[in-house]
Design a protein around this motif. Structure first.
Motif, short mmCIF file in Angstrom:
data_model
loop_
_atom_site.label_atom_id
_atom_site.label_comp_id
_atom_site.label_asym_id
_atom_site.label_seq_id
_atom_site.Cartn_x
_atom_site.Cartn_y
_atom_site.Cartn_z
N TRP A 33 -3.64 22.12 -24.56
CA TRP A 33 -4.27 21.46 -23.40
C TRP A 33 -3.23 21.05 -22.38
N ARG A 37 -2.49 22.55 -18.32
CA ARG A 37 -2.61 21.67 -17.17
C ARG A 37 -1.36 21.66 -16.29
N ASP A 100 -2.22 13.71 -17.85
CA ASP A 100 -2.45 15.06 -17.34
C ASP A 100 -1.31 15.48 -16.43
N ALA A 102 -1.19 17.73 -14.35
CA ALA A 102 -1.70 18.07 -13.02
C ALA A 102 -1.71 16.86 -12.09
#
Length: 236
Positions: A33, A37, A100, A102
């Motif tokens: 994950w 990202r 995250d 991002a």
């Protein structure tokens, strides 16, 4: 800086070289994950700090550059990543899916536009279990000590952050344990850097916590960071 609204142009990766340092200790469950990202065009530097769950091999298979750091410690892993980085901008992010990568895009915009020299993520828990009370209390206490030491009115000393590589190296960071993030902020403040906060979502981590999920880990982190503050005060 509050992350209430983000201009559309800040949601896109910057046109600059960016390395993302991801300290990693047994994070195979979270790695897919996290690496998905990473913004397009950015390089993921996974710093394996002695994993036994195959994290390093998994990271390589997912396209990340893997750096090995045998000396245990969050600071040791982060600094090994900084030394391995070659990009103009270097970001740091935990590798447990609580943050995250991002969300770092607006951080780099702030630096490239000259608004800040160091941008920190101010964590906003997305659920009750994301940030245990003892960890939050320790973070708040350290933020108050930091304000007393530097005058900075920061609310968080979280791991999500971005700055230019060469100035970071010039800070001469020496802590190799949990005090590394705080030492970065203290030395940046002493050097006259413009330091800003930016709100980011904070989610429950994937897998077992090594630090903030336990009282012992939190106490060790607070002790490491308090030592950093004491050293700086003694040398001021």
């Amino acid at each position: 800086m509050r992350r209430v609204t983000t201009p559309s142009n800040e949601r896109e990766p910057v046109a600059a070289s960016v390395d993302v340092v991801l300290p990693c200790l047994d994070e195979a469950e979270a790695l897919p994950w996290v690496l998905r990202r990473i913004p397009p065009g950015w390089r993921a530097l996974v710093v394996d700090n002695g994993s036994t769950d195959g994290s390093a091999d998994l990271a390589r298979s997912l396209g990340a550059t893997v750096v090995s750091e045998r000396r245990r410690g969050f600071g040791a892993a982060c600094h090994a990543g900084l030394l391995a980085a070659t990009a103009d901008l270097v970001c740091f992010c935990d590798c447990d899916a609580s943050l995250d990568p991002a969300d770092l895009v607006p951080f780099t915009h702030r630096i490239l536009t000259g608004e800040a020299d160091l941008v920190l993520g101010r964590r906003r828990p997305q659920s009750r279990g994301a940030w245990p009370p003892h960890a939050r209390a320790g973070n708040l206490a350290l933020a108050r000590l930091l304000r007393r030491r530097t005058g900075l009115s920061l609310r968080d000393l979280g791991p999500l952050r971005a700055a230019r590589r060469e100035p970071l190296l010039a800070l001469g960071l020496s802590d190799r344990r949990s005090g590394y993030p705080l030492q970065m902020v203290v030395r940046a403040a002493d050097a006259g850097w413009r330091i800003a906060e930016y709100d980011v979502p904070y989610r429950p981590r994937t897998g077992a916590s090594k630090v903030t999920g336990t009282w012992r880990g939190t106490w060790q982190a607070v002790r490491d960071m308090s030592r950093v503050l004491a050293e700086k005060e003694a040398g001021a």
